[in-house]
Enzyme design. Structure first.
Site, PDB file in Angstrom:
ATOM      1  N   ASP A 129     -74.340 -25.973 -31.198  1.00 59.50           N
ATOM      2  CA  ASP A 129     -74.641 -27.544 -30.900  1.00 59.50           C
ATOM      3  C   ASP A 129     -74.857 -28.471 -32.583  1.00 59.50           C
ATOM      4  OD1 ASP A 129     -74.534 -30.048 -30.268  1.00 59.50           O
ATOM      5  OD2 ASP A 129     -76.285 -30.008 -29.413  1.00 59.50           O
ATOM      6  N   TYR A 131     -76.109 -31.720 -35.115  1.00 60.99           N
ATOM      7  CA  TYR A 131     -76.877 -32.562 -35.534  1.00 60.99           C
ATOM      8  C   TYR A 131     -76.552 -33.810 -36.856  1.00 60.99           C
ATOM      9  CZ  TYR A 131     -82.054 -34.141 -34.816  1.00 60.99           C
ATOM     10  OH  TYR A 131     -83.005 -35.215 -34.457  1.00 60.99           O
ATOM     11  N   HIS A 136     -78.185 -41.025 -35.638  1.00 64.80           N
ATOM     12  CA  HIS A 136     -79.012 -39.979 -34.394  1.00 64.80           C
ATOM     13  C   HIS A 136     -80.295 -39.336 -35.398  1.00 64.80           C
ATOM     14  CE1 HIS A 136     -79.936 -37.827 -30.673  1.00 64.80           C
ATOM     15  NE2 HIS A 136     -79.092 -36.401 -31.661  1.00 64.80           N
ATOM     16  N   ARG A 145     -91.468 -37.525 -33.984  1.00 63.41           N
ATOM     17  CA  ARG A 145     -92.028 -37.081 -35.067  1.00 63.41           C
ATOM     18  C   ARG A 145     -92.802 -38.251 -35.893  1.00 63.41           C
ATOM     19  NH1 ARG A 145     -87.914 -33.841 -34.706  1.00 63.41           N
ATOM     20  NH2 ARG A 145     -86.929 -34.585 -35.893  1.00 63.41           N
ATOM     21  N   GLU A 202     -75.522 -36.467 -24.074  1.00 62.60           N
ATOM     22  CA  GLU A 202     -75.383 -36.883 -25.397  1.00 62.60           C
ATOM     23  C   GLU A 202     -74.292 -37.104 -25.177  1.00 62.60           C
ATOM     24  OE1 GLU A 202     -79.723 -35.110 -28.259  1.00 62.60           O
ATOM     25  OE2 GLU A 202     -77.895 -34.091 -27.719  1.00 62.60           O
ATOM     26  N   GLU A 204     -70.520 -36.046 -27.268  1.00 66.97           N
ATOM     27  CA  GLU A 204     -70.205 -35.421 -28.708  1.00 66.97           C
ATOM     28  C   GLU A 204     -69.252 -34.993 -28.165  1.00 66.97           C
ATOM     29  OE1 GLU A 204     -72.557 -32.140 -29.051  1.00 66.97           O
ATOM     30  OE2 GLU A 204     -74.946 -33.285 -28.072  1.00 66.97           O
ATOM     31  N   ASP A 236     -73.392 -33.072 -23.995  1.00 67.67           N
ATOM     32  CA  ASP A 236     -74.877 -32.312 -23.667  1.00 67.67           C
ATOM     33  C   ASP A 236     -76.127 -32.426 -23.002  1.00 67.67           C
ATOM     34  OD1 ASP A 236     -76.586 -30.519 -24.571  1.00 67.67           O
ATOM     35  OD2 ASP A 236     -77.044 -31.084 -25.968  1.00 67.67           O
ATOM     36  N   ARG A 240     -85.321 -34.697 -21.613  1.00 73.17           N
ATOM     37  CA  ARG A 240     -85.698 -35.385 -23.143  1.00 73.17           C
ATOM     38  C   ARG A 240     -87.264 -34.640 -23.261  1.00 73.17           C
ATOM     39  NH1 ARG A 240     -82.683 -35.532 -26.924  1.00 73.17           N
ATOM     40  NH2 ARG A 240     -81.187 -36.905 -26.404  1.00 73.17           N
ATOM     41  N   GLN A 243     -87.191 -30.841 -23.338  1.00 70.07           N
ATOM     42  CA  GLN A 243     -87.536 -30.612 -24.705  1.00 70.07           C
ATOM     43  C   GLN A 243     -87.991 -31.064 -25.659  1.00 70.07           C
ATOM     44  OE1 GLN A 243     -84.061 -32.795 -26.457  1.00 70.07           O
ATOM     45  NE2 GLN A 243     -84.839 -32.460 -28.507  1.00 70.07           N
ATOM     46  N   TYR A 247     -90.268 -28.180 -28.087  1.00 64.86           N
ATOM     47  CA  TYR A 247     -88.661 -27.410 -29.023  1.00 64.86           C
ATOM     48  C   TYR A 247     -89.575 -27.237 -30.732  1.00 64.86           C
ATOM     49  CZ  TYR A 247     -89.955 -31.486 -31.881  1.00 64.86           C
ATOM     50  OH  TYR A 247     -90.286 -32.776 -32.761  1.00 64.86           O
ATOM     51  N   LYS A 256     -82.371 -28.318 -22.800  1.00 62.60           N
ATOM     52  CA  LYS A 256     -80.869 -28.189 -23.221  1.00 62.60           C
ATOM     53  C   LYS A 256     -79.875 -26.732 -22.696  1.00 62.60           C
ATOM     54  CE  LYS A 256     -81.430 -31.559 -27.378  1.00 62.60           C
ATOM     55  NZ  LYS A 256     -80.275 -32.491 -26.909  1.00 62.60           N
ATOM     56  N   THR A 260     -74.036 -28.594 -19.445  1.00 63.69           N
ATOM     57  CA  THR A 260     -72.914 -28.683 -20.939  1.00 63.69           C
ATOM     58  C   THR A 260     -71.961 -29.245 -20.345  1.00 63.69           C
ATOM     59  OG1 THR A 260     -74.243 -27.981 -22.667  1.00 63.69           O
ATOM     60  CG2 THR A 260     -72.520 -28.771 -23.038  1.00 63.69           C
ATOM     61  N   THR A 353     -75.033 -35.524 -31.422  1.00 60.03           N
ATOM     62  CA  THR A 353     -74.721 -36.679 -30.173  1.00 60.03           C
ATOM     63  C   THR A 353     -74.396 -37.870 -31.785  1.00 60.03           C
ATOM     64  OG1 THR A 353     -76.561 -36.252 -28.996  1.00 60.03           O
ATOM     65  CG2 THR A 353     -76.029 -38.672 -29.348  1.00 60.03           C
ATOM     66  N   GLU A 367     -82.013 -42.538 -27.652  1.00 59.91           N
ATOM     67  CA  GLU A 367     -82.098 -43.736 -28.710  1.00 59.91           C
ATOM     68  C   GLU A 367     -81.836 -45.268 -28.092  1.00 59.91           C
ATOM     69  OE1 GLU A 367     -79.309 -42.679 -31.939  1.00 59.91           O
ATOM     70  OE2 GLU A 367     -78.883 -41.300 -30.305  1.00 59.91           O
TER      71      GLU A 367
HETATM   72  O1  LIG Z   1     -84.543 -33.852 -34.166  1.00 56.33           O
HETATM   73  C1  LIG Z   1     -84.670 -33.774 -32.838  1.00 56.33           C
HETATM   74  O2  LIG Z   1     -86.157 -32.659 -33.057  1.00 56.33           O
HETATM   75  C2  LIG Z   1     -83.780 -33.220 -31.828  1.00 56.33           C
HETATM   76  C3  LIG Z   1     -82.847 -32.232 -32.079  1.00 56.33           C
HETATM   77  C4  LIG Z   1     -81.767 -32.471 -30.722  1.00 56.33           C
HETATM   78  O3  LIG Z   1     -81.888 -33.210 -30.154  1.00 56.33           O
HETATM   79  C5  LIG Z   1     -80.595 -31.393 -30.817  1.00 56.33           C
HETATM   80  C6  LIG Z   1     -79.827 -31.955 -30.624  1.00 56.33           C
HETATM   81  O4  LIG Z   1     -78.213 -32.069 -29.030  1.00 56.33           O
HETATM   82  C7  LIG Z   1     -78.745 -32.379 -31.458  1.00 56.33           C
HETATM   83  C8  LIG Z   1     -77.613 -33.808 -31.555  1.00 56.33           C
HETATM   84  O5  LIG Z   1     -76.915 -33.468 -29.916  1.00 56.33           O
HETATM   85  O6  LIG Z   1     -77.342 -34.341 -32.106  1.00 56.33           O
HETATM   86 CA   LIG Z   2     -76.638 -32.153 -28.817  1.00 59.76          CA
HETATM   87 MG   LIG Z   3     -76.289 -28.889 -23.657  1.00 62.58          MG
END
Ligand SMILES: O=C(O)/C=C/C(=O)CC(=O)CC(=O)O
Ligand SMILES: [Ca+2]
Ligand SMILES: [Mg+2]
Length: 423
Positions: A129, A131, A136, A145, A202, A204, A236, A240, A243, A247, A256, A260, A353, A367
């Site tokens: 996957d 990014y 996004h 962050r 998500e 995609e 996807d 959250r 995650q 993460y 995740k 999917t 996404t 978002e």
């Molecule tokens: O920046 C992050 O920590 C988050 C990452 C994601 O959510 C990963 C992801 O599935 C990427 C996406 O779908 O664009």
């Molecule tokens: Ca994703």
């Molecule tokens: Mg997934």
């Protein structure tokens, strides 16, 4: 404009110009086999192949279509896919009598889509996957962050991605169980365990690899599209809260890997050629191994619909476009393999996404509701911050041609509460 003897409505996703592949089983019984969507029908390729109608195409006569997946067909090379596509297109053409005037064969070879079960079309060995949407990544970065570190320093230099989980990829229509997990709300002194409270989708697009590469033999960015068999829609599903806690520093894991969803019809890469466009300008210029000549983006309109149990019909909550992506599929493939990693027929490379710059183009609830601070107002007084049990999420997508659509059909799934068994 070329037409088929099979009637196709102007807004159908499946005109003669599309011819997506899928794996189906008639509801009346029988083994899974490969078919092609045309209008509201499915053309059974196993039946056509058995009577020699696909000859002399390279893909014909090998039993490729009486299989429960497209993998064997995908493992052939691009000229063979192209030849097969032309053969099917000719057989379906309004001016071609061979199938049109053979009533017995037509009876055996066509099924109404409503009368078949669509199965997972591909045996996916590996799922990656990416990014790749700048909007996004900037939004998620700000939310997770803080604004200052929204886009990580690497982001404009390489297509960031993570290795996902192939075993939990499910076909559209499969319910998705709310995952259990560990999470740590900001006000909690210690982590909690329980059902995810921040369930998200998500939006995609998935790129399915056809021809693989050998271990140690990277695919160059300008050859990369030769390896793409076709595209599907991908949801996807993302937890959250799980995650956000898990993460760092290795990226998404249980947040995740619980499900999917993909759409059942694989749109041939070749069908998208008229919709090729330039993607966003890339500044700074990528390193030479990522520098693609020509246009590498595709104009595919995308929509997300949400339907709560109380709602009579689904409501569109986001409209996006695949062309918004910063990194192209070719760049993703080149980057994925540059260190020598081998891709295999059936591998899924999801785009990440697909969000655009406007609020209504954001491809996930994180978002769209700005991590819960701006709830979505839906029909009948429903409000959403995150997905609730029994919510149905449906994604659709299509390329708008002059009087026709190259469509992806849909990927849909309903949220099932924790603890209601599998399947
Ligand atoms: O920046 C992050 O920590 C988050 C990452 C994601 O959510 C990963 C992801 O599935 C990427 C996406 O779908 O664009
Ligand atoms: Ca994703
Ligand atoms: Mg997934």
């Amino acid at each position: 404009m070329v037409r088929s003897f099979i009637h196709v409505e102007p807004d159908s996703h499946f005109p003669l110009q599309n011819l997506p592949y899928g794996v189906f089983r008639p509801r009346s019984g029988g083994d899974p086999r490969v078919g092609v969507a045309i209008g509201d029908q499915v053309l059974d390729l196993a039946v056509l192949d058995a009577v020699g109608y696909l000859d002399p195409a390279e893909a014909a006569g090998q039993g490729l279509f009486s299989k429960p997946s497209l993998n064997a067909l995908m493992a052939l090379r691009r000229p063979a896919w192209s030849e097969l596509r032309q053969t099917i297109r000719r057989l379906l053409d309004a001016e071609e009598p061979a199938l049109r005037d053979n009533a017995v064969l037509r009876q055996a070879a066509f099924h109404k889509q409503a009368e078949v079960e669509l199965l997972l079309p591909v045996e996916i060995g590996d799922y990656t996957d990416f990014y790749a949407s700048r909007d996004h990544a900037t939004n998620v970065g700000s939310l997770f962050r803080g604004k200052e570190q929204a886009l990580m320093p690497n982001w404009l230099h390489l297509p960031v991605g993570y290795h996902g989980r192939a075993s939990s990829i499910v076909i559209s229509g499969t319910d998705v169980q709310r995952p259990l997990g560990q999470m740590k709300p900001p006000d909690a002194a210690a982590p909690l365990f329980g059902p995810c409270r921040q369930l998200d989708f998500e939006l995609e697009v998935g790129c399915l690899i056809g021809t693989g590469n050998a271990l140690g033999a990277p695919i160059s960015v300008d050859d990369a599209e030769e390896y793409i068999f076709g595209l599907v829609l991908v949801n996807d599903w993302s937890a959250r809260d799980i995650q956000a806690w898990e993460y760092q520093p290795l990226g998404p894991f249980l947040g995740k890997n619980f499900a999917t969803s993909i759409s059942p019809w694989v749109v041939p890469f070749e069908a998208l050629e008229p919709f090729r466009v330039a993607g966003p300008a890339q500044e700074p210029k990528p390193l030479p191994y990522l520098e693609q000549s020509g246009k590498g983006a595709f104009d595919i309109r995308l929509e997300v619909q949400l339907q709560a149990e109380s709602m009579k019909e689904a409501e569109c909550i986001a409209e996006s476009n695949f062309r918004y992506l910063y990194w192209t599929m070719a760049q993703q493939i080149a980057h994925h393999t540059i260190g020598g990693c081998n891709l295999r027929p059936g591998d899924l490379l999801a785009s990440g996404t697909v969000s655009g710059a406007e609020k209504g183009t954001r491809g996930c609830l994180l978002e769209l509701t700005w991590r819960g601070s701006d709830p979505l107002k839906l029909a009948g007084g429903e409000e959403r911050v995150w997905l609730e049990d029994s919510d149905r999420v449906t994604m659709t997508g299509w390329c708008q041609g002059d009087g026709y659509r190259i469509g992806f059909g849909e990927v849909t799934g309903r949220v099932r509460p924790v603890g209601q068994g599998g399947g």
